[in-house]
Structure formats: C-alpha cells, structure tokens
Scaffold this motif. Sequence first.
Motif, PDB file in Angstrom:
ATOM      1  N   UNK A 101       0.769  -1.237   0.000  1.00 49.27           N
ATOM      2  CA  UNK A 101       0.000   0.000   0.000  1.00 49.27           C
ATOM      3  C   UNK A 101       0.805   1.294   0.000  1.00 49.27           C
ATOM      4  N   UNK A 102       0.070   2.386  -0.171  1.00 51.79           N
ATOM      5  CA  UNK A 102       0.667   3.708  -0.088  1.00 51.79           C
ATOM      6  C   UNK A 102       0.584   4.184   1.349  1.00 51.79           C
ATOM      7  N   UNK A 103       1.155   5.319   1.616  1.00 56.97           N
ATOM      8  CA  UNK A 103       1.138   5.819   2.987  1.00 56.97           C
ATOM      9  C   UNK A 103      -0.289   5.972   3.507  1.00 56.97           C
ATOM     10  N   UNK A 104      -1.157   6.522   2.661  1.00 61.08           N
ATOM     11  CA  UNK A 104      -2.540   6.740   3.087  1.00 61.08           C
ATOM     12  C   UNK A 104      -3.253   5.410   3.317  1.00 61.08           C
ATOM     13  N   UNK A 105      -2.980   4.447   2.445  1.00 67.02           N
ATOM     14  CA  UNK A 105      -3.620   3.139   2.610  1.00 67.02           C
ATOM     15  C   UNK A 105      -3.144   2.451   3.885  1.00 67.02           C
ATOM     16  N   UNK A 106      -1.848   2.604   4.142  1.00 72.34           N
ATOM     17  CA  UNK A 106      -1.294   1.983   5.348  1.00 72.34           C
ATOM     18  C   UNK A 106      -1.942   2.565   6.594  1.00 72.34           C
ATOM     19  N   UNK A 107      -2.149   3.875   6.548  1.00 74.34           N
ATOM     20  CA  UNK A 107      -2.755   4.526   7.694  1.00 74.34           C
ATOM     21  C   UNK A 107      -4.203   4.076   7.873  1.00 74.34           C
ATOM     22  N   UNK A 108      -4.870   3.913   6.764  1.00 78.88           N
ATOM     23  CA  UNK A 108      -6.263   3.478   6.823  1.00 78.88           C
ATOM     24  C   UNK A 108      -6.344   2.080   7.450  1.00 78.88           C
ATOM     25  N   UNK A 109      -5.439   1.225   7.014  1.00 82.01           N
ATOM     26  CA  UNK A 109      -5.394  -0.133   7.541  1.00 82.01           C
ATOM     27  C   UNK A 109      -5.062  -0.130   9.032  1.00 82.01           C
ATOM     28  N   UNK A 110      -4.168   0.783   9.413  1.00 79.04           N
ATOM     29  CA  UNK A 110      -3.796   0.881  10.827  1.00 79.04           C
ATOM     30  C   UNK A 110      -5.008   1.263  11.666  1.00 79.04           C
ATOM     31  N   UNK A 111      -5.792   2.222  11.154  1.00 79.92           N
ATOM     32  CA  UNK A 111      -6.972   2.665  11.895  1.00 79.92           C
ATOM     33  C   UNK A 111      -7.987   1.526  12.009  1.00 79.92           C
ATOM     34  N   UNK A 112      -8.158   0.794  10.902  1.00 83.95           N
ATOM     35  CA  UNK A 112      -9.088  -0.341  10.932  1.00 83.95           C
ATOM     36  C   UNK A 112      -8.658  -1.378  11.955  1.00 83.95           C
ATOM     37  N   UNK A 113      -7.350  -1.655  11.962  1.00 84.14           N
ATOM     38  CA  UNK A 113      -6.854  -2.684  12.870  1.00 84.14           C
ATOM     39  C   UNK A 113      -6.953  -2.236  14.321  1.00 84.14           C
ATOM     40  N   UNK A 114      -6.659  -0.971  14.559  1.00 79.07           N
ATOM     41  CA  UNK A 114      -6.803  -0.440  15.919  1.00 79.07           C
ATOM     42  C   UNK A 114      -8.237  -0.609  16.389  1.00 79.07           C
ATOM     43  N   UNK A 115      -9.162  -0.319  15.466  1.00 77.82           N
ATOM     44  CA  UNK A 115     -10.561  -0.445  15.809  1.00 77.82           C
ATOM     45  C   UNK A 115     -10.885  -1.893  16.183  1.00 77.82           C
ATOM     46  N   UNK A 116     -10.304  -2.812  15.438  1.00 76.32           N
ATOM     47  CA  UNK A 116     -10.568  -4.233  15.700  1.00 76.32           C
ATOM     48  C   UNK A 116     -10.072  -4.660  17.076  1.00 76.32           C
ATOM     49  N   UNK A 117      -8.959  -4.073  17.524  1.00 78.66           N
ATOM     50  CA  UNK A 117      -8.449  -4.463  18.841  1.00 78.66           C
ATOM     51  C   UNK A 117      -8.965  -3.549  19.951  1.00 78.66           C
ATOM     52  N   UNK A 118      -9.895  -2.669  19.597  1.00 79.35           N
ATOM     53  CA  UNK A 118     -10.549  -1.864  20.628  1.00 79.35           C
ATOM     54  C   UNK A 118      -9.776  -0.646  21.081  1.00 79.35           C
ATOM     55  N   UNK A 119      -8.988  -0.057  20.166  1.00 82.65           N
ATOM     56  CA  UNK A 119      -8.299   1.180  20.527  1.00 82.65           C
ATOM     57  C   UNK A 119      -8.767   2.286  19.577  1.00 82.65           C
ATOM     58  N   UNK A 120      -8.910   3.511  20.073  1.00 85.24           N
ATOM     59  CA  UNK A 120      -9.390   4.591  19.218  1.00 85.24           C
ATOM     60  C   UNK A 120      -8.298   5.072  18.259  1.00 85.24           C
ATOM     61  N   UNK A 121      -8.743   5.713  17.200  1.00 85.08           N
ATOM     62  CA  UNK A 121      -7.864   6.262  16.181  1.00 85.08           C
ATOM     63  C   UNK A 121      -6.875   7.264  16.775  1.00 85.08           C
ATOM     64  N   UNK A 122      -7.301   7.916  17.853  1.00 84.83           N
ATOM     65  CA  UNK A 122      -6.487   8.996  18.424  1.00 84.83           C
ATOM     66  C   UNK A 122      -5.155   8.508  18.990  1.00 84.83           C
ATOM     67  N   UNK A 123      -4.962   7.214  19.143  1.00 84.95           N
ATOM     68  CA  UNK A 123      -3.719   6.752  19.747  1.00 84.95           C
ATOM     69  C   UNK A 123      -2.564   6.703  18.746  1.00 84.95           C
ATOM     70  N   UNK A 124      -2.867   6.934  17.464  1.00 84.46           N
ATOM     71  CA  UNK A 124      -1.842   6.793  16.425  1.00 84.46           C
ATOM     72  C   UNK A 124      -0.577   7.599  16.699  1.00 84.46           C
ATOM     73  N   UNK A 125      -0.750   8.765  17.316  1.00 84.72           N
ATOM     74  CA  UNK A 125       0.415   9.619  17.526  1.00 84.72           C
ATOM     75  C   UNK A 125       1.102   9.344  18.856  1.00 84.72           C
TER      76      UNK A 125
END
Lengths: 352, 358
Positions: free
Chosen positions: A154-178
């Motif tokens: 993937x591209x950077x944006x796609x990778x980030x999207x996947x990261x957000x999806x996966x975080x959601x799956x493990x029960x963590x909010x998007x805001x933890x990315x940073x």
Amino acid sequence: MSTEQTDPHVPAQRTEEPDLSSAVSDAAAPPLLEVEDLKVHFPIRRGIVVERTVGHVRAVDGVGLSIDAGGTYGLVGESGCGKTTFGRAVLRLEEPTAGRVRLGGDEVTALKGERLRRYRSKMQMVFQDPLGSLNPRHNVDMLLSEPLKVHGVGSKAERRKLAVETLDAVGLPKSVLERFPHEFSGGQRQRLGIARALMLRPDLIVCDEPVSALDVSIQAQVMNLLDELQDEFGLTYLVIAHDLAVVRHLSDRVGVMYLGKLVEEADSESIYEHPRHPYTKALLSAVPQPDPEVEAGRERIILKGDLPSPANPPSGCRFRTRCPWAEDICAEVEPEWREAASGHKVACHFDL
Amino acid sequence: MSLLEVEDLRVAFGASVAVDGVSFSVDEGKVVGLVGESGCGKSVTSLAVMGLLPKGRGRRARQPVQAAVSEPVDGGLKTAAAAPQAIPASGGRGGRGGADVQGRAVFDGVDLLSLAPAAMRRRRGKDLAMVFQDPLSSLNPVVPIGRQITEVLERHRGLKGDKASKEAALLLDRVGIPDPYRRLREYPHQLSGGMRQRVLIAIAVACAPRLLIADEPTTALDVTIQAQILELLRDLVETEGTALLMITHDLGVVAGMCDEVNVLYSGRVVESAPVRELFRKPTHPYTIGLLGSIPRLDLPIHEPLTPIRGSIADVIRWRDGCAFAPRCDRVASPCVDGEPALVGAVHAHRCVMAEEVA
C-alpha cells in the motif's frame, strides 16, 4: 505472498470469510500448519582458543503437531520445556536442527533468504512482554505501518487506513496513532502487539504467553479479544502458555510438553477431563482453583524435585525421575507416542 | 487481641497515595490474604509493616493522633471505615523518594511503626520475617547460601561456627532441600528457582518467627513448584502455629491457603471475609469482577469470561466516591457521592450499592 492463490492445496484460508472453507469442508481440508518431528538443538561450546562443541541442549527434541485452519492449538508446559523455542522455530525465528514445518502446504523449513522474508507475512507472533517488543521511539502509527512497509504493501494513506481499521478491531481509538508505547497501560500495549501482528492479515499467529504479564482483570479482556479476532479475521492460533486454565479457555486442541517432547495431546475437553499422562495429571492437580470448597477436597499430586537438564535428559521416559508411578521399564524404554483413545495421544507405558 | 493488628495504615509517596487507610488483623496460626492487582497497595502495606520503606523526612512517629481512630477492633479487621477523609494533602512531609507512613501496626502489643530503627532491627528476622517474590534478587549473589542463613542465626540466636552451620543444614532439610551440607557451600545462581525460594523460606523461619509475611511467594515459579512451596508454607502454619500474611494476586492461591481474605483496590480494603464466605458470596463488584475474569478448570469449556472494563488508571479519589466506580457495571449516582464506608462485621464490603446488587 506470491504463490498462495495458485496453490490447489490451500482452500481459501486467506480470505476474510473463513467460515465457508473451514466449516463446510471440515473433513477434506488439510491442516493449515503441519509440523513433523521438529528438533532444535543448541550447541554447548567450551574452550577459549579452539571452541569445541561438547554437547547439545535439546530444547525441542522431536515435536510434531498439526493445526486446522481457524483452530487454536494450545501448547502448555513449564519453563524450560521448550515450548517457546518450538513456537519460534515454527516461524523460523530459530533455525530448526531437523524436522519439517508446512504452512498451507508450503514447506516453510525449505524457504531461504528473500522468499522466507516474504513468507513471513503469513505468520506473525504476539510476544509476552508488550513493552519490550514495541520500539519505545516509534509511535503507534510507525509501529503498525512498519510491517506493511517491510512487505511493500500500500501507499502511505492506505497503510494509515489499515492501521486505523486494525486499531478499531483491537478496541483502541484512532487517536492513539500519535502516541508512544510508554503512554499505554499493560493491557493496551498487548492490544497494540496484537494489532501489529494483525496488520499483514496473516494466516497463523503464534501467541507466546499472550496474557501472563497482565493483571487478572486485563487478562480476561485480552483473551476475549483474541477470541473475537479469530472469528473476525479467520485466524489460526498457536497459543503457548504455562497457565493451563488460560490454554483450556482459548484452545480447541492442547498439547503438553515436557523436556522438549510432547507427552500428551488431545482436544481440550478430554485432556482436562481425562488426563492420561502422569505429568498432565500432576500439572492439573497443581493449579490452584479459585474455590475454597474445591481446594479443600482436592487430591494433590506433588511432584518431587525440579526439571532435569535438557542437555542430558533421563534415559527412557523423560518424566520418570519425577513420576510417582515410575517402574523399571520407564528407565529402559522410551514410551512410544501412541493413540490411547480416539484423538487422544499420550507417551506413557501405562494406562493410568 | 490478634497477633498483628494493622489500623488505618496510610502510606504516601509525595503526593501519590499508595495505601489509603487499610486495617486488618492476623491471628496466630492463621493465614490472612491481601489480594489485589498491581498498584492496589498490597506490597506497600507489607513493606510498611516490616519497616522496610524508605523513610520520608518528617517521620510519622509523633502524630498518630488522627490515625488511631479509637474504634472497637474486637472483630479484627474493618475499622478504617470511619476515617473522616482521605489522606490530608501530605505536601512536604514525605520527603522526596521517601514514604510517609501513618497509622498503627500493633504486633504483640507494640506499635511497630513507632519503634526506633534499632528496635525494629532486633525484631525483624526474629519475631516477624518476610519472604519476597523474586528469590534471586533477594539473595546476595556473591555470598554462599550457608553464610546467608547463619548470619540470621548469629544475629538473633547467638549461634556461631559449627553450631550455626549445623542448624542451617537442619533448616535446609526442614524446607525440603536434599543434601543440605553441600548446598550450604553453593551460591544462589547454582540453585533452581524453587530451591532459592526454599532457601528464602529457610532464612525467614530460622528464628521461628511468630509472623511470616509472604509477598507473592510463588508468582515467579512454575505450577508444580508452586504446589511444593505452598505445601511447605501450609505445613509451617500447621506445625509451628506461625501466623502467615499472604500477599497475592492469585485467587486460586487464596482459596487454597487463606482463612481470611482482604481484597484491596486502589489502596483500600473493598471487601474482607472468611475465605469460604468470600468465594460463596462475593459482594463488592470488584471481587465479583475478579472472579469472573479467571478462566477456571472446573467450569464448562469456552464459558465466556466477564472481564472488568478499563484499567486501574481509571480511578477517582476515595474521598470523592468509590475508586472502582469508573470501571463498575453497577455504578449509580450514590457511588460518586462521597466516600463509601466499609460496612459489615464478619463479611465487610465497601459498596453503597451492595444491597441493591444482592
């Protein structure tokens, strides 16, 4: 990454709706992971100028098992029994001395170099110590996109999207990315460790003591999460743990290891209901139960002594030095790995 | 009068309060458990009783006035309830890195917390002893096992030379270490984890203490070794009548070992009861949550677990309400309306909703 779609032996276990394949064609489907007679020996070296190998620590000494797609295999044993080394050898994080590992029909043990590196996207690991296995200088975004970058997904944006999806799956909010690993609690870190293992959507996840570093109330959260993710992503687990109750809860099939070998294997119901190997019996009787009535009336099998050295295991049956039922034959003949009942294998001379 | 009576113990490190008014008692020949997860204050409680916490600058000694709330303590535990408010802003009093300890820990009629360091040293190791979680870091790595045991014997029992080594060998034999004379000359790294823990127990019981505090004594050990060590501790309590204060996070260990249990959360006892009572009828939602979080071997397989949500970071101060309220499923408005009291005599709990729950 390259061969799986064309391989006729692999019935669609990479799709995200595994129910179709694993549930319908249960009998026909070959197991996802097959391990045959795996051995990992570590040389013991002596000498200052000239190093000589004076012996081997037989950490894993001939272990074979198979796991069906979508299933969970629990490997239990005490420290030093070789369970972690086995898990690492399956992923080729440790070089096996002998034996074969097949994942979805591909022989992992035959892979080398770049092909092996690419193959790792199909098999991931969740480690015991969530803080030690997350780079303290990487924020969550970097931690989660790293495996994708390594495998050129993937591209950077796609990778980030996947990261957000996966975080959601493990029960963590998007805001933890940073945020950075030290900002999280133990349970959240383990969620991150699991999220990272999920990023490449692997077939097999080896969970090495996934909950043993966590507090009781958090353990339960993470175990429930592992259950949910298995359904959601069609994962196959190899769960390595020392806690029999944890393994029982997570697994369909359970293998008990002692000093580098399996001593008993059965589905989780029957191994806990009718343990056949004396070591399994002793282990089960040693686990304290959270119920005073049960505890008061229990018959404990207290094993004497400690685990013998895996560099020089006892002759015959390896468990005989601590076994309350040992007889002469146990010192002379190594018990064969036999099927004592349907689907219930045991390595003991006697029917206990 | 119990052998050890801890009354309204409070320990603060600077502004952070680790133990916030804990009371319990330990009788001779009984095993009392302090149970809780990391950060609940169970280890700090035991260290405070043993006088092992680094002292803050302003030492407590002179003003236990408001700490020693005069309440009947006949039933043993659970007196902390009436303490008017959480620890007064301890600013300045606990020096940097030091602990500010308040309250009383009455052992055999003497308040351990008011003893001078030298007087405490005479008791520690003799009348009361401790077994720690990690036996490798509690033993001196460069001193042979034998010397580490005879040190205690010399200091408290005046034994020297051969007499001391002979006694040390007997002690090792007592805790089930084979070939004790050879072991006396060995160093800690030459022993396995279980053996080291036995050595620690041997040192702890060298002077036949009346109170033994075991802080997670089996957490670092495998289950089969854990079973051996628990058996040994049980045997000590039965044959010597030692009082045992057992600190653990493992409710299975509690069920098998303890007579009385105190469940700690965020520095306070939230429930205390005789062991059977506690497991038969857990009352505080935290205790219920803990029990629901453990996978059990005797329940149907794949029975879903009912974990406690959130983590101990989600906390409010006891003086504002129940510290467990942010994680509690049964939370209601009374829960965050002032400090919940510990109610009940034999089976006490600190939950304002308990009646509705039951």
